[in-house]
Design an enzyme around this catalytic site. Sequence first.
Site, PDB file in Angstrom:
ATOM      1  N   GLY B  29     -17.502 -23.884  23.121  1.00 42.95           N
ATOM      2  CA  GLY B  29     -17.741 -24.953  22.162  1.00 42.95           C
ATOM      3  C   GLY B  29     -19.134 -25.542  22.211  1.00 42.95           C
ATOM      4  O   GLY B  29     -19.520 -26.292  21.320  1.00 42.95           O
ATOM      5  N   CYS B 237       2.513 -15.463  -2.491  1.00 40.97           N
ATOM      6  CA  CYS B 237       1.525 -14.575  -3.104  1.00 40.97           C
ATOM      7  C   CYS B 237       2.173 -13.872  -4.300  1.00 40.97           C
ATOM      8  O   CYS B 237       3.272 -13.334  -4.193  1.00 40.97           O
ATOM      9  CB  CYS B 237       1.027 -13.544  -2.089  1.00 40.97           C
ATOM     10  SG  CYS B 237      -0.048 -12.291  -2.822  1.00 40.97           S
ATOM     11  N   CYS B 240       2.013  -9.762  -3.393  1.00 43.26           N
ATOM     12  CA  CYS B 240       2.797  -9.148  -2.316  1.00 43.26           C
ATOM     13  C   CYS B 240       3.970 -10.022  -1.870  1.00 43.26           C
ATOM     14  O   CYS B 240       4.747  -9.605  -1.018  1.00 43.26           O
ATOM     15  CB  CYS B 240       1.897  -8.834  -1.120  1.00 43.26           C
ATOM     16  SG  CYS B 240       1.442 -10.284  -0.158  1.00 43.26           S
ATOM     17  N   CYS B 262      -3.054 -13.597  -2.006  1.00 37.28           N
ATOM     18  CA  CYS B 262      -3.555 -13.683  -0.646  1.00 37.28           C
ATOM     19  C   CYS B 262      -5.072 -13.655  -0.660  1.00 37.28           C
ATOM     20  O   CYS B 262      -5.673 -12.815  -1.344  1.00 37.28           O
ATOM     21  CB  CYS B 262      -3.075 -12.485   0.187  1.00 37.28           C
ATOM     22  SG  CYS B 262      -1.327 -12.448   0.491  1.00 37.28           S
ATOM     23  N   CYS B 268      -2.825  -8.307   2.098  1.00 35.44           N
ATOM     24  CA  CYS B 268      -2.064  -8.182   0.855  1.00 35.44           C
ATOM     25  C   CYS B 268      -1.810  -6.702   0.544  1.00 35.44           C
ATOM     26  O   CYS B 268      -0.690  -6.302   0.222  1.00 35.44           O
ATOM     27  CB  CYS B 268      -2.848  -8.823  -0.292  1.00 35.44           C
ATOM     28  SG  CYS B 268      -1.844  -9.254  -1.728  1.00 35.44           S
TER      29      CYS B 268
END
Lengths: 256, 289
Positions: B29, B237, B240, B262, B268
């Site tokens: 970080g 979606c 899909c 997606c 997808c």
Amino acid sequence: MTPLLNVRDLAKFYGSRRGCEGVSFDLWPGEVMGIVGESGSGKSTLLSCLAGHLAPDRGEVIFDTQLHGPRDTLTMSEPERRMLMRTDWAFVHQHARDGLRMGVSAGGNVGERLMAVGARHYGQIRDQAIDWLGRVEIAADRIDDKPQAFSGGMQQRLQIARNLVTGPRLVFMDEPTGGLDVSVQARLLDLLRGLVREMGLSAIIVTHDLAVVRLLADRLMVMKDGRVVEEGLTDQVLDDPQHGYTQLLVSSVLQV
Amino acid sequence: MTDYNFAYLDEQTKRMIRRAILKALAIPGYQVPFASREMPMPYGWGTGGVQVSAACLTPGDTFKVIDQGADDTTNAVSIRKFFEKTAGVATSEQTSKASLIQTRHRIPEEPLTEDQILVYQVPIPEPLRFLEPSEVETRKMHALEEYGLMHVKLYEDISQHGAIATAYAYPVKVEGRYVMDPSPIPKFDNPKLSMAAIQLFGAGREQRIYALPPYTQVISLDFEDHPFEATKADHDCDLCGAADSYLDEVIMDDAGGRMFVCSDTDYCRSRRAAGHVGAQGAPYEEDAA
């Protein structure tokens, strides 16, 4: 009883020019001290040194911390000093813009210090912000307005609320009423006096306005050319000035 | 191919970047400064990510680039071609086949594994940038762990919108220490930041690299009474039928027609290849495109 703040032989030079020199005093819990003097007399330099904004060249500033007792704030580590600045200390700037985040709402401004010491509950932060806005006479429905939308007097009161919300023990004020018109000044002074008494605050107020110290300060220090020329109880110094400069200062106030 | 050193950058530059990456991995970080080079693309197009990728690529790697989840947008295609040309590495659009994935603004839906590296393109690495303009001050705030200001931003969100409205670049705390900007990924992806793969963040213009080692604890900042929520469009979606993936909203016509698909194109496609069909989807054909 230990003094809250014990200042010993503080000196700050700008090159060869003197900012302030040989300043020593004790500030006791609950006491309000005024520092007066003309422009350039070293008042603001002294205040900045006391509050840790400037590093003095010499001297000690011993603060009675809650955890470890009296500690020299000039030699403590920076994290400790910054922690003091957002818990036990508060600094009210002359210009509210210097002390506020102008792009953040009034509530956020008041809440910042709470969040800086670990508050993580939105509802409680907001309740405390509303409470404090009320105490400085700002309507609760202004909580989401930004300080830009506030008048000068309101900004100054908001700055005070933001500083006092974490219950500091020592407040530094640099000309808190400067730049405000007299009726607003009077209300602000009234408010400050109430808060100082109610919370048992100790405060150091720098000003060139003798009326402000007459109303707020228990004790007075008069500065000239970087040195303290006279100190004592406020009424005593103002009513019976001993030093020539103090006499000049007191007699310069216009009587209306 | 012979005109360039492998992966465009010279070896000394790659060493310098690798040192920054190792330091970043050692201090999760923390933003490590590095001497960012000019790349043959404009700032903001992924110069940081490209340099990190160049420093990590080996000839045996399989490289994948996604832009907002898609493999076929300009940015993704260009960077993929860049490394095909300068490094000659194999490329793939399949998440599972890639060993190094460079991404802009998304984490793939398919969970990554320990032998993969995910490289993020970062526009602004400093999470406190728009709260505290001074870089000197923000570095001090990171050093002293003074992160109250980050919550002021979230407070402002709630007071204005009734909820934390920050939807992307949602600040996180890493291993209880550094507050980090996860790059502009949707906050839907935040919970995935604790993962098996190595995650590297490169900011070219800002000259910063930071990193998350595998299985690092990453916590999204929030309030006790307004907890963090990973949000997505409330829809499945349309191609899909996936209910668990992050969706893009596509405007279909000027009469209010729209569909949700997606954003991860590979996810997808692989679902459709496996026989899933959404509300507006046609059955999958191998070479339909």
